[in-house]
Design a protein around this motif. Structure first.
Motif, mmCIF file in Angstrom:
data_model
loop_
_atom_site.group_PDB
_atom_site.id
_atom_site.type_symbol
_atom_site.label_atom_id
_atom_site.label_comp_id
_atom_site.label_asym_id
_atom_site.label_seq_id
_atom_site.Cartn_x
_atom_site.Cartn_y
_atom_site.Cartn_z
ATOM 1 N N GLU A 27 0.834 -1.205 0.000
ATOM 2 C CA GLU A 27 0.000 0.000 0.000
ATOM 3 C C GLU A 27 0.865 1.250 0.000
ATOM 4 O OE1 GLU A 27 -3.343 -2.332 2.740
ATOM 5 O OE2 GLU A 27 -2.042 -0.818 3.643
ATOM 6 N N GLN A 81 -8.331 -2.543 -5.367
ATOM 7 C CA GLN A 81 -9.479 -1.840 -4.797
ATOM 8 C C GLN A 81 -10.526 -1.501 -5.854
ATOM 9 O OE1 GLN A 81 -6.531 -0.347 -5.227
ATOM 10 N NE2 GLN A 81 -6.977 1.488 -6.446
ATOM 11 N N TRP A 87 -10.367 -9.034 -2.512
ATOM 12 C CA TRP A 87 -9.760 -9.196 -1.185
ATOM 13 C C TRP A 87 -10.319 -10.439 -0.478
ATOM 14 C CZ3 TRP A 87 -6.093 -6.160 1.466
ATOM 15 C CH2 TRP A 87 -5.939 -6.452 2.822
ATOM 16 N N THR A 110 -7.750 2.919 -0.468
ATOM 17 C CA THR A 110 -8.613 1.911 0.136
ATOM 18 C C THR A 110 -9.964 1.947 -0.564
ATOM 19 O OG1 THR A 110 -9.319 3.485 1.832
ATOM 20 C CG2 THR A 110 -7.442 2.077 2.358
ATOM 21 N N GLN A 116 -16.131 -2.027 1.138
ATOM 22 C CA GLN A 116 -15.024 -2.642 1.839
ATOM 23 C C GLN A 116 -15.222 -4.151 1.936
ATOM 24 O OE1 GLN A 116 -16.724 -0.031 3.013
ATOM 25 N NE2 GLN A 116 -15.319 1.606 3.597
ATOM 26 N N ARG A 127 -0.039 -6.474 5.604
ATOM 27 C CA ARG A 127 -0.060 -5.142 4.997
ATOM 28 C C ARG A 127 1.339 -4.529 5.062
ATOM 29 N NH1 ARG A 127 -5.279 -2.790 4.575
ATOM 30 N NH2 ARG A 127 -6.924 -4.109 5.434
ATOM 31 N N ARG A 263 -7.039 8.022 2.788
ATOM 32 C CA ARG A 263 -7.362 6.762 2.107
ATOM 33 C C ARG A 263 -6.551 6.591 0.829
ATOM 34 N NH1 ARG A 263 -12.583 7.983 3.867
ATOM 35 N NH2 ARG A 263 -13.288 8.760 1.843
#
Length: 424
Positions: A27, A81, A87, A110, A116, A127, A263
């Motif tokens: 990330e 995303q 995910w 995100t 989500q 992560r 984010r």
């Protein structure tokens, strides 16, 4: 790894994570090199932002996410995303076959609210934060003084060659991999285009919420002016809506904007250090405001190296941000985290680097060698204060200097570290 690839410090961490978890999520901000780095560790890949076939890869991942996972492993799913169901599919697949290092997910934001994943991925998906390039990765720092070595009690002597003009140029260019080989004007144009994209489209696109681009731009400028500060939310509101009262509506809007910037990893604040629970030292807990790369502050304000050289106070703030940016990366490489210290007496220290085992070191960051003594006095004062209150002694006392310093150990036990010789 390909011959053209410039190794990143996160490479070793990614290997370690792949040997620990079933999947790894890398990330960080756009353009920091996530996809390039992740692809060096992958044997197959797919990209959810690929427009081929009318975004066929994304549509497939949305309709049948397990099909998108088919391929040699580790399999890279880039910009996951864009198809958030990926995910949960990865988490399910990891649970099903128990393999380590099966998937790498990369993302520059995100998922938007309401999309989500249903599961956090705890224990299955590690992560890993990635930043823009450090001076060591750019080949500007020799890395001859190691942060890990300082924790281990090493003493160093090293020569520095960084000038004030070098500092100004580097904070303007930034650590974006794509600017390597470009001249200064081209590099600054890249950072400006990043800021423009955030203001005009990206901040709204991150969660599908329409936002006033003029207010977004004003907020980006306010964050730039307050880079490395403890600026309050009300300060940011006044900068963003100077003709309006600081009412609950304005506070709510700026809070929403800041959350959206977080984010998409545009901001990267430094949290306050909290000594051990037994310590009676009363702390102020506000985080220091920082952007993902100091070049974003320069770009938001429309500045350049010449203007910064005419405003040494602000250049000093940006140099501190540059040093903290690199410290965060080096710290992650030795299982440590970077904090700032600010207590109820208004005594401050720029950085506290602390390992998970509790080892810590206070670091002051100074633009010029003429500030070395002040920096040394501050880290010594904090060390004495903590030891008197029952905390362990620091592993090292450090002053990072931008210009005019020679790396050496002072007679008072403070290690002087020019930024252009610091490394992981």
């Amino acid at each position: 790894m390909s011959e053209q690839y410039i190794p990143r410090l996160v490479d070793k961490q990614l290997d370690d994570y792949l040997s620990t978890f079933g999947a790894v999520s890398v990330e960080g901000p756009k353009w920091c090199g996530k996809t390039t780095t992740a692809s060096q560790h992958a044997r197959s890949q797919t990209n959810m932002a690929d427009p081929t076939g009318g975004y066929q890869a994304r549509r497939l991942a949305t309709l049948e996410p397990l099909l998108a996972l088919q391929g040699d492993r580790p399999r890279l799913i880039d910009e996951w995303q864009e198809a958030p169901s990926i995910w949960d599919a990865v988490r399910y697949q990891v649970d099903s076959d128990g393999r380590r290092g099966a998937f790498i997910l990369t993302g520059s934001a995100t998922p938007r609210k309401g999309f989500q994943p249903s599961h956090s991925g705890a224990g299955r998906i590690g992560r890993l934060r990635m930043s823009t390039m450090t001076l060591q990765e750019l080949g500007i720092s020799t890395g001859s003084i190691s942060l890990a070595g300082l924790f281990d009690g090493e003493h160093y002597a090293a020569a520095s060659s960084m000038t004030l003009s070098d500092v100004a140029r580097q904070v303007c260019r930034g650590g974006w991999p794509g600017v390597m080989g470009l001249d200064d004007s081209q590099a600054m144009r890249v950072a400006r285009s990043y800021v423009d994209a955030v203001a005009e489209t990206d901040l709204s696109a991150v969660d599908g919420t329409d936002r006033d681009s003029d207010k977004v731009r004003k907020l980006l400028q306010s964050l730039a002016r307050n880079e490395g500060s403890l600026a309050t939310l009300k300060t940011l509101v006044r900068d963003t809506s100077p003709t309006e009262e600081t009412d609950e509506v304005s506070l709510s809007a700026v809070t929403d904007y800041l959350a959206a910037l977080g984010r998409m990893y545009y901001t990267d604040d430094v949290p306050a250090w909290d000594p051990a629970l037994k310590s009676p030292v009363r702390m102020r807990t506000a985080a220091k405001r920082h952007l993902a790369d100091p070049s974003l502050a320069v770009a938001a304000l429309g500045s350049d190296p010449q203007a910064l050289l005419a405003d040494l106070k602000y250049l000093g703030n940006l140099f501190e941000s540059l040093a903290l940016h690199d410290l965060k990366v080096y710290a992650r490489n030795c299982d440590a985290q970077v904090f700032h210290y600010h207590d109820s007496t208004d005594f401050e220290v720029d950085a506290i680097v602390q390992r998970r085992n509790g080892d810590w070191m206070p670091i002051e960051i100074k633009l010029g060698i003429d500030q070395e003594d002040d920096g040394a006095a501050s880290v010594i004062r904090l060390a004495n204060k903590m030891v008197e209150r029952g905390e362990r002694e620091p592993a090292a006392l450090v002053v990072i200097v931008g210009v005019g310093a020679v790396g050496h150990m002072r007679s008072d036990g403070v290690q002087i570290v020019p930024l252009d010789v610091l490394g992981a």
